[in-house]
Design a protein around this motif. Structure first.
Motif, short mmCIF file in Angstrom:
data_model
loop_
_atom_site.label_atom_id
_atom_site.label_comp_id
_atom_site.label_asym_id
_atom_site.label_seq_id
_atom_site.Cartn_x
_atom_site.Cartn_y
_atom_site.Cartn_z
N SER A 29 0.80 -1.23 0.00
CA SER A 29 0.00 0.00 0.00
C SER A 29 0.83 1.28 0.00
N THR A 30 2.01 1.25 0.58
CA THR A 30 2.82 2.46 0.65
C THR A 30 3.94 2.48 -0.38
N LYS A 31 3.94 1.50 -1.26
CA LYS A 31 5.04 1.33 -2.21
C LYS A 31 4.62 1.69 -3.63
N THR A 32 5.61 2.07 -4.41
CA THR A 32 5.42 2.16 -5.84
C THR A 32 5.67 0.78 -6.43
N MET A 33 4.84 0.39 -7.38
CA MET A 33 4.97 -0.89 -8.06
C MET A 33 5.23 -0.64 -9.54
N GLY A 34 6.11 -1.45 -10.09
CA GLY A 34 6.46 -1.24 -11.49
C GLY A 34 6.67 -2.54 -12.25
N GLY A 97 9.19 -0.69 -5.22
CA GLY A 97 10.23 0.28 -4.91
C GLY A 97 9.68 1.60 -4.44
N THR A 98 10.44 2.65 -4.74
CA THR A 98 10.08 4.00 -4.32
C THR A 98 10.26 4.96 -5.49
N THR A 99 9.59 6.09 -5.37
CA THR A 99 9.76 7.14 -6.38
C THR A 99 10.17 8.43 -5.69
N SER A 108 12.86 -4.51 -4.99
CA SER A 108 12.57 -5.94 -5.01
C SER A 108 12.11 -6.32 -6.41
N TRP A 109 12.50 -7.54 -6.82
CA TRP A 109 12.19 -8.02 -8.17
C TRP A 109 11.56 -9.40 -8.10
#
Length: 119
Positions: A29-34, A97-99, A108-109
């Motif tokens: 919820s607090t992370k950027t996902m890519g 990750g983060t932005t 993380s991958w």
């Protein structure tokens, strides 16, 4: 360390669609996902990301064709891919990750899922 597991890859004809899913082992919820992808003999490239507040960013090559979305309740991020072409053939990786100042930094991958566009 959050574990990321992708699914939904496969073989599709040009012009077709696929939806990739990525389930995280913990809260996103607090992370950027890519999503990244890497084609044979190419460098890994960022396809799209979505921030914790739902702001999205796409690579120019997929803009208008791909859509990234997230479901925080399910700890899952999706990549809807439409109008696929052969140049979209690659291993697709889910990331967390983060932005900062519109720069996405994955921490993380996932293991990756193969997408092959071919007739």
């Amino acid at each position: 360390q959050v574990q990321l597991v992708e699914s939904g890859g496969g073989l599709v004809q040009p012009g077709g669609s696929l939806r990739l899913s990525c389930e995280a082992s913990g809260s996103i919820s607090t992370k950027t996902m890519g999503w990244y992808r890497q084609a044979p003999e190419n460098e890994r490239e960022l396809v799209a990301y979505i921030t914790s507040v739902g702001r999205t960013n796409y690579a120019g090559s997929v803009k208008g064709r791909f859509t990234i979305a997230r479901d925080n309740a399910k700890n899952t991020v999706y990549l809807q891919m439409n109008s696929l072409n052969r140049e979209d053939t690659a291993v697709y990786y889910c990331t967390l990750g983060t932005t900062f100042l519109d720069t996405y930094s994955p921490t993380s991958w996932g293991q990756g899922t193969q997408v092959t566009v071919s007739s």
